[in-house]
Motif scaffolding. Sequence first.
Motif, PDB file in Angstrom:
ATOM      1  N   GLU A  63      10.120   2.943  30.614  1.00  0.00           N
ATOM      2  CA  GLU A  63       9.549   3.432  31.866  1.00  0.00           C
ATOM      3  C   GLU A  63       8.261   4.178  31.566  1.00  0.00           C
ATOM      4  O   GLU A  63       8.166   4.917  30.582  1.00  0.00           O
ATOM      5  N   ASP A  64       7.267   3.981  32.424  1.00  0.00           N
ATOM      6  CA  ASP A  64       6.022   4.732  32.299  1.00  0.00           C
ATOM      7  C   ASP A  64       6.265   6.151  32.812  1.00  0.00           C
ATOM      8  O   ASP A  64       6.964   6.336  33.815  1.00  0.00           O
ATOM      9  N   PRO A  65       5.724   7.155  32.128  1.00  0.00           N
ATOM     10  CA  PRO A  65       5.895   8.523  32.634  1.00  0.00           C
ATOM     11  C   PRO A  65       5.089   8.711  33.928  1.00  0.00           C
ATOM     12  O   PRO A  65       3.882   8.944  33.893  1.00  0.00           O
ATOM     13  N   GLY A  66       5.778   8.610  35.053  1.00  0.00           N
ATOM     14  CA  GLY A  66       5.095   8.609  36.341  1.00  0.00           C
ATOM     15  C   GLY A  66       5.034   9.954  37.014  1.00  0.00           C
ATOM     16  O   GLY A  66       4.497  10.072  38.121  1.00  0.00           O
ATOM     17  N   GLY A  67       5.583  10.995  36.399  1.00  0.00           N
ATOM     18  CA  GLY A  67       5.566  12.318  37.011  1.00  0.00           C
ATOM     19  C   GLY A  67       4.202  12.973  36.921  1.00  0.00           C
ATOM     20  O   GLY A  67       3.394  12.658  36.033  1.00  0.00           O
ATOM     21  N   ARG A  68       3.921  13.851  37.846  1.00  0.00           N
ATOM     22  CA  ARG A  68       2.684  14.624  37.854  1.00  0.00           C
ATOM     23  C   ARG A  68       3.023  16.078  38.188  1.00  0.00           C
ATOM     24  O   ARG A  68       3.954  16.350  38.959  1.00  0.00           O
ATOM     25  N   LEU A  69       2.263  16.998  37.639  1.00  0.00           N
ATOM     26  CA  LEU A  69       2.527  18.417  37.869  1.00  0.00           C
ATOM     27  C   LEU A  69       2.275  18.784  39.325  1.00  0.00           C
ATOM     28  O   LEU A  69       1.296  18.327  39.929  1.00  0.00           O
ATOM     29  N   THR A  70       3.131  19.615  39.854  1.00  0.00           N
ATOM     30  CA  THR A  70       2.911  20.151  41.196  1.00  0.00           C
ATOM     31  C   THR A  70       2.552  21.633  41.129  1.00  0.00           C
ATOM     32  O   THR A  70       2.595  22.328  42.131  1.00  0.00           O
ATOM     33  N   GLN A  71       2.187  22.068  39.947  1.00  0.00           N
ATOM     34  CA  GLN A  71       1.894  23.476  39.716  1.00  0.00           C
ATOM     35  C   GLN A  71       0.920  23.588  38.551  1.00  0.00           C
ATOM     36  O   GLN A  71       1.012  22.844  37.573  1.00  0.00           O
ATOM     37  N   THR A  72      -0.013  24.500  38.649  1.00  0.00           N
ATOM     38  CA  THR A  72      -0.966  24.746  37.566  1.00  0.00           C
ATOM     39  C   THR A  72      -0.255  25.359  36.370  1.00  0.00           C
ATOM     40  O   THR A  72       0.560  26.272  36.524  1.00  0.00           O
ATOM     41  N   TRP A  73      -0.568  24.871  35.177  1.00  0.00           N
ATOM     42  CA  TRP A  73      -0.100  25.483  33.934  1.00  0.00           C
ATOM     43  C   TRP A  73      -1.272  26.290  33.368  1.00  0.00           C
ATOM     44  O   TRP A  73      -2.294  25.723  32.966  1.00  0.00           O
ATOM     45  N   TYR A  74      -1.114  27.599  33.354  1.00  0.00           N
ATOM     46  CA  TYR A  74      -2.168  28.501  32.882  1.00  0.00           C
ATOM     47  C   TYR A  74      -2.045  28.715  31.378  1.00  0.00           C
ATOM     48  O   TYR A  74      -0.988  28.495  30.776  1.00  0.00           O
TER      49      TYR A  74
END
Length: 953
Positions: free
Chosen positions: A636-647
């Motif tokens: 599976e292709d990693p299809g997730g995306r962040l919904t929050q900034t990583w500082y």
Amino acid sequence: MNEPVPGTFRDPGRPIAARISDLLGRLTLEEKVGMLHQYQAAVPRLGVGPFRTGTEALHGLAWLGPATVFPQALGLASTWDPDLVRSVGEATADEVLAFHHKDPTGAGLNVWAPVVNPLRDPRWGRNEEGYAEDPWLTGVMGTAFARGLRGDHPTLKTAPTLKHFLAYNNETDRCVSSSNLPPRVLHEYELKAFRPAVEAGAAVALMSSYNLVNGRPAIVSPLMNDVVRTWTVDDLLVVSDAYAPGNLTGLQGYYDDLPQAYAAAVKAGLDSFTQDDDRSGDTLEHIRAALDRGLLAEDDIDTAVRHALAIRFRLGEFDPGTPYDHIAEDVVNSSRHQALARRAATQSFVLLKNDGILPLAEPTRVAVIGQLADTLMEDWYSGTLPYAVTARAGLSERCVTEFHEGVDRVALLTATGHVTAEEDFGGGPLAVRQGTDPRLTWFDLFDWGGGAYALRAVANGRYVSVGDDGVLVNDQPGPNGWEVRQTFRLDERPRGTLALRHISTGRHVELAPDGTLRLTDDADAAAVLTLEPVRSGAQAAAELAARADVAVVVAGDHPLVNGRETEDRSDLALPPAQEALLQAVHAANPRTVLVISSGYPFAVNWAEENVPAILWSAHGGQEYGHALADVLFGDEDPGGRLTQTWYRSACELPDLFDYDIIATDSTYLYYRGTPLYPFGHGHSYTRFAYSDLRLSADTVGPEDALTVELTVTNTGDRPGVEVVQLYTHQRRSRVKQPLRQLRGFERLRLAPGESRRVTMTLDVADLAFWDVTQGRFVVEEAPHKVQVGRSARDIRLCAHFTVTGEKIPARDPYTRPLAAADNDEYDAILLCDADRVSGDAVRGTDPGGWIAFREVDFREGAASCALSVSSTEGGVLTLRLDDPLYGDVVGAVSVAPSRDRYDFVTVGCPLAGAAGVHDLYVVFENEGVTLSGLTFTEAAPRVAVPAAAEGSR
């Protein structure tokens, strides 16, 4: 089953409103009062049974036994797939119904989910429960999950409840802290996350939060009636959070007694008191007292009971049957739900970094390392895992694996001997003994960050806990429960020694006369311990990694430790021992993949610079290990995306208690720094090209829709998933605008070489912002920019358009008084309540604090100003033009001490020099002065004097 009775509340052919009115009319006042508690009383004479609000269902049915456990809410949102999130909601509702049909009183159909608090600050202890830092995306995901929970039929499957209203993002002092919400933040950020699910009819109930908002407890917020209930034509049930009603006179001290407090809550819109668990007696007695004292009328009770009954009617409680009567226990953890859990976990993985090591070719040997590598965690709102596929288990099905937890093994030495543990699986008191089997003195030390450690006895594999008698025992499977009693701090003592401090109680560990270890209130009596290394976890893991083709380090958090309900994080760093483990493993084998399993972002700066691949997901539920293997090996292709900034550091964040995201440049909307990973970030195993961006118009009006089209092409040699993200930026405005704002997205799966035309539609009305000068949303005349790309910081295409909206005029202080809370900018100012019922004001917190009103048009001149003020100490307010320090003083007032902070008086002063258009500053020369508003009187027009008359003087 209920037999229909024509013309009554049991007649399913009548409108629900009429049926509610019929039942309401049959109830006595006492019976109606009995319905205002979480555990609603039965009315046997009418055949009305009991009803309980509140079944936890955040990412699967919780607290009632084994049920399908899906990824945490943050992980579900990371799929950027509303249809999938809705499917998870549907499956959860089915399992709730199955439990309800088996035990109607134990599993109620009013579910307390989803959580739609925007994830403003990643240090929030309940970060895992929310969806996104963006309010619109939060609304999309919350609506999807709630739609699944409620079902498509007019009869509700379950009754979803939005949590937690309002502005709730801190656990520290959560019952006494006040969230500062200027009007723009309230309307553009906080309310925007709650509105979609209510407006769409997906959520039918609301839970008030523990905190205060602008000085007023959220449980008595006028916004529940005045705003939220205007979003729907249906009756909306409002429930309190657990034990929050009692805080009104307890921790918050907002009212003098509970009858007064409970009356205020009912009038503000609360319908169901979650207080004292199933013991409703005291709550109902306080409501009766409020009626007796005239604080409540029967009409107030009727309104609340109508809201409560509406949910029950819509659930089909009084119908002959429902469309869901066939749902049985076989749906719980069914093969279909297992497959859905695996799909959700797979799509939630976000590839943060990849230098080409992923996807893994079929290696012969993988070292699986880390204290999360062979365990799955249950959080406070997850169900009981029916089975657990760990990272180790999932990878072992694909290749040869070797495993090491990577934790240090230690012994604890006192002056009289070693601390020893019982070998029996049931455990026993820890005691200091001499000459025992060394294995009984060994403990594995788990670092969960924030100075929180857990000890596992090697003797029986059980964790050290503290019993009710204060004695330390090795009898637990791990940190667990609402009051986690299995974690300790290692307090430094002289000469390299330490003392154990129990985190839950704050008490230290002493050596009792009988040789056992127990808690003490006396820190000086704490046992002095020497931590003796038995085995270095990092060294042993590194040796294992050196022999492997690839090392996979699974790091992250424990959902019940250092970041959970009641406990915020203080920093964003990986736990130090886990960071050291990662570095040691990478030094031994550069082909190291970091897999992070956590309910919140980490500042993995070293890993970003050194480790070839980093993969993140929230805690992924029962199918986590299978999903991880699917992604690591490229199935599976990693299809997730962040919904929050990583500082990169907590230093880049404002104070945890400061909710003004606009003033503090917070969230991806306003943040000007360079994040470690931006909102929307996530790599694929293939490459995508964006081209041919077209807008349907160059100029649009407030009532128009703008169509955005572009082509996306998979230019790589593998199939892949892309999330095309649409942002806008208003380029000119009267106010500070977001740097970028998500307006739409589309998730695509493309074959190698495949192109697809993507079309997204933007309603121009959605570009509105809250205009404090007029107290409403405004679409401003301005140029805008469309930005399309792979994340908020990876923009591939841009285009410009113009909106022919309103031109916001200068403030007219004569036709609309200036509400203090409607200021444009402030410094050293606290938003507070103008009275206990409604209205906001501002209070100076330091001498020299100020509020500013931009572009006030005094025309020919203002004669005077009347200010509504209060202060228990007295003080002075100064009115200046254009600058709070050096601007011309046009007026000043002295504020006399008042009886209390709600005792507002009007104080006037003449004005000199207030003419034309200026920025007006109100300067608080003293702390503690409260201002609710300013009213100006225009100077009389000057009468022109004829020239002849002028000369005759």
